[in-house]
Design a protein around this motif. Structure first.
Motif, PDB file in Angstrom:
ATOM      1  N   LEU A   1      69.452  52.800  41.996  1.00 10.14           N
ATOM      2  CA  LEU A   1      70.153  53.558  40.960  1.00 10.14           C
ATOM      3  C   LEU A   1      70.288  55.004  41.411  1.00 10.14           C
ATOM      4  O   LEU A   1      69.425  55.530  42.116  1.00 10.14           O
ATOM      5  CB  LEU A   1      69.385  53.504  39.636  1.00 10.14           C
ATOM      6  N   VAL A   2      71.369  55.632  40.995  1.00 10.39           N
ATOM      7  CA  VAL A   2      71.604  57.026  41.321  1.00 10.39           C
ATOM      8  C   VAL A   2      72.003  57.752  40.037  1.00 10.39           C
ATOM      9  O   VAL A   2      72.754  57.210  39.217  1.00 10.39           O
ATOM     10  CB  VAL A   2      72.691  57.173  42.417  1.00 10.39           C
ATOM     11  N   VAL A   3      71.480  58.958  39.847  1.00 15.52           N
ATOM     12  CA  VAL A   3      71.778  59.769  38.665  1.00 15.52           C
ATOM     13  C   VAL A   3      72.928  60.714  39.011  1.00 15.52           C
ATOM     14  O   VAL A   3      72.860  61.442  40.003  1.00 15.52           O
ATOM     15  CB  VAL A   3      70.536  60.561  38.207  1.00 15.52           C
ATOM     16  N   VAL A   4      73.971  60.674  38.197  1.00 13.29           N
ATOM     17  CA  VAL A   4      75.180  61.466  38.422  1.00 13.29           C
ATOM     18  C   VAL A   4      75.372  62.400  37.240  1.00 13.29           C
ATOM     19  O   VAL A   4      75.203  61.992  36.080  1.00 13.29           O
ATOM     20  CB  VAL A   4      76.421  60.563  38.603  1.00 13.29           C
ATOM     21  N   PHE A   5      75.730  63.655  37.521  1.00 15.75           N
ATOM     22  CA  PHE A   5      75.961  64.631  36.454  1.00 15.75           C
ATOM     23  C   PHE A   5      77.421  64.619  36.043  1.00 15.75           C
ATOM     24  O   PHE A   5      78.323  64.727  36.875  1.00 15.75           O
ATOM     25  CB  PHE A   5      75.561  66.037  36.912  1.00 15.75           C
ATOM     26  N   ASP A   6      77.662  64.465  34.747  1.00 22.45           N
ATOM     27  CA  ASP A   6      78.999  64.507  34.171  1.00 22.45           C
ATOM     28  C   ASP A   6      79.114  65.753  33.307  1.00 22.45           C
ATOM     29  O   ASP A   6      78.245  66.009  32.466  1.00 22.45           O
ATOM     30  CB  ASP A   6      79.258  63.254  33.329  1.00 22.45           C
ATOM     31  N   SER A   7      80.170  66.543  33.496  1.00 22.40           N
ATOM     32  CA  SER A   7      80.304  67.808  32.777  1.00 22.40           C
ATOM     33  C   SER A   7      80.467  67.611  31.278  1.00 22.40           C
ATOM     34  O   SER A   7      80.140  68.515  30.497  1.00 22.40           O
ATOM     35  CB  SER A   7      81.508  68.592  33.327  1.00 22.40           C
ATOM     36  N   CYS A   8      80.942  66.448  30.849  1.00 22.90           N
ATOM     37  CA  CYS A   8      81.135  66.184  29.418  1.00 22.90           C
ATOM     38  C   CYS A   8      79.960  65.433  28.805  1.00 22.90           C
ATOM     39  O   CYS A   8      79.572  65.713  27.666  1.00 22.90           O
ATOM     40  CB  CYS A   8      82.420  65.392  29.197  1.00 22.90           C
ATOM     41  N   GLU A   9      79.387  64.489  29.516  1.00 19.58           N
ATOM     42  CA  GLU A   9      78.345  63.635  28.955  1.00 19.58           C
ATOM     43  C   GLU A   9      76.961  63.901  29.528  1.00 19.58           C
ATOM     44  O   GLU A   9      76.007  63.217  29.182  1.00 19.58           O
ATOM     45  CB  GLU A   9      78.714  62.167  29.174  1.00 19.58           C
ATOM     46  N   GLY A  10      76.822  64.866  30.409  1.00 16.04           N
ATOM     47  CA  GLY A  10      75.515  65.159  30.976  1.00 16.04           C
ATOM     48  C   GLY A  10      75.173  64.208  32.109  1.00 16.04           C
ATOM     49  O   GLY A  10      76.039  63.710  32.833  1.00 16.04           O
TER      50      GLY A  10
END
Length: 413
Positions: free
Chosen positions: A281-290
């Motif tokens: 699994l990889v954690v990705v940052f989304d500008s709208c949803e965190g």
């Protein structure tokens, strides 16, 4: 004008002109500097050097501070100030949401403590589940800080996750609950009465060590940006619920017991994580949803993903808490004994898995993870398990309202 005098030196005639106007000005400046005396007649103290410009400067005292007031005192200001008009409910009648430009559902509009602009709780991204208790700033006033990437160094990641190597380990696939090479006895049952049960499956970590390093670094980036510590266990601290309060026997209506084979699978996955073999699994940052979690490899159905961890506390103490990721741990007949998991200071990757909109068919189709509470050795534990095959690159979703219909998931994307 008189003629210049001539002096003979070896048949050479050298003119000695009188002081020109330029020289006179220079001489006057020197007289001013040395008090109407020329440099040759200047008397200096013993050991005192003459500056290169020929002037001796004297230290002068600073002028005394002015006794006049430049600013009025606070008493004078308050004496002449006019009282401000009190704010009434009519002042907020025309408040509109800056996102949807509507003023509907006033009870769900929150005001920024800096610009006094309004926003619906469900119009914000990520959404705010409840009215914040403390100071709150809107996205325009809250200067968004760039996410600082965790250093992609094996030593730093090993220290952050407290990874340790197994000593005297058996073969790699059996590290963890090792039975010493003995074969497991099968129970003799009748084929007609045997019921097929779905058992948990151990996750398959990525084979490339560098890829696993990137996966763990992404999780470390998300945790450090929220000022959290990594923890793969439920934590009990003074002032919160003690470990003795987590008794599965107190669950209202009872709680399903985790099978022995599934318990071994969970413990095996935990031991793999301690060796640095994390789920793909990889954690990705989304500008709208965190922060969101994506599959970095294909994941099979019934694969154990993670346990939901954090600080354990009583539900009554956290009813007005701003943490948006609390998870129900124990529901008792007495509401004062109910427990929740609060991953605001400590937690793992389960903290960043997204929730579905369980009010629409499209939102229900996104769910690929199920959240189940189990009785494990008399303690309540929350496990996240894949409920279908997950393809690489797919985002992980589960239902936030698995037990209580209190989370406003109808506004989820």
């Amino acid at each position: 004008m008189s003629k210049p005098k001539k002096t003979q030196y070896n048949n050479l005639q050298i003119s000695r002109p009188i002081a020109s106007p330029i020289r006179r000005n220079h001489q006057r400046n020197r007289e001013i500097c040395f008090g109407s005396s020329l440099l040759p007649t200047m008397r200096l103290a013993e050991g005192q050097a003459v500056p290169s410009n020929g002037c001796v400067r004297k230290r002068t005292a600073a002028p005394p501070p002015s006794s006049e007031r430049k600013h009025k005192s606070m008493e004078d200001i308050m004496r002449t100030a006019k009282p401000a008009l009190p704010l009434t409910e009519d002042y907020y009648l025309d408040v509109l949401c800056q996102q949807c430009r509507l003023g509907e559902e006033e009870d769900k509009i929150i005001l920024c403590d800096r610009c006094d602009m309004g926003y619906h709780l469900y119009c914000l991204r990520p959404i705010v589940p409840r009215v914040p208790t403390g100071t709150w700033f809107c996205p325009s006033c809250n200067d968004a800080k760039t996410v600082r990437t965790f250093p992609l160094m094996q030593k730093s990641i090993a220290n952050f996750f407290r990874i340790r190597k197994c000593t005297n380990e058996p073969p790699k696939e059996n590290c963890g609950p090792w039975n010493g090479g003995r074969k497991r006895r099968r129970r003799s049952v009748f084929l007609g009465s045997q019921k097929k049960k779905r058992r948990l499956v151990t996750f398959s970590p990525s084979k490339d060590p560098n890829q696993r390093l990137v996966q763990m670094a992404s999780l470390a980036t998300a945790l450090t940006s929220l000022k959290m510590e990594f923890s793969n266990d439920l934590t009990y601290f003074p002032g919160m619920a003690p470990s003795s309060a987590n008794a599965a026997i107190l669950e209202k209506g009872g709680m399903q017991v985790l099978a022995r084979e599934d318990k071994e699978t969970v413990e095996l996955c935990r031991s793999m994580y301690m060796r640095g073999e994390c789920p793909p699994l990889v954690v990705v940052f989304d500008s709208c949803e965190g922060f969101t979690v994506h599959a970095d490899e294909d994941i099979k159905d019934m694969t154990f993903i993670s346990e939901y961890t954090g600080d354990v506390d009583y539900l009554k103490k956290r009813e007005h808490d701003d943490c948006d990721s609390m998870m129900t741990l124990l529901l008792t007949t007495n509401p004062f004994h109910s427990l929740v998991i609060c991953p605001d200071k400590r937690g793992n990757i389960a903290r960043f898995i997204s929730g579905i909109n369980n009010h629409t068919p499209e939102g229900m189709k996104k769910q690929n993870i199920k959240c189940v509470r189990y009785d494990v050795d008399g303690r309540c534990r929350v496990l996240l398990v894949a409920c279908r095959d997950i393809s690489r690159g797919e985002r992980l979703y589960y239902d936030y309202n698995g037990y209580e219909q209190e989370y406003p998931t109808e506004y989820f994307l």
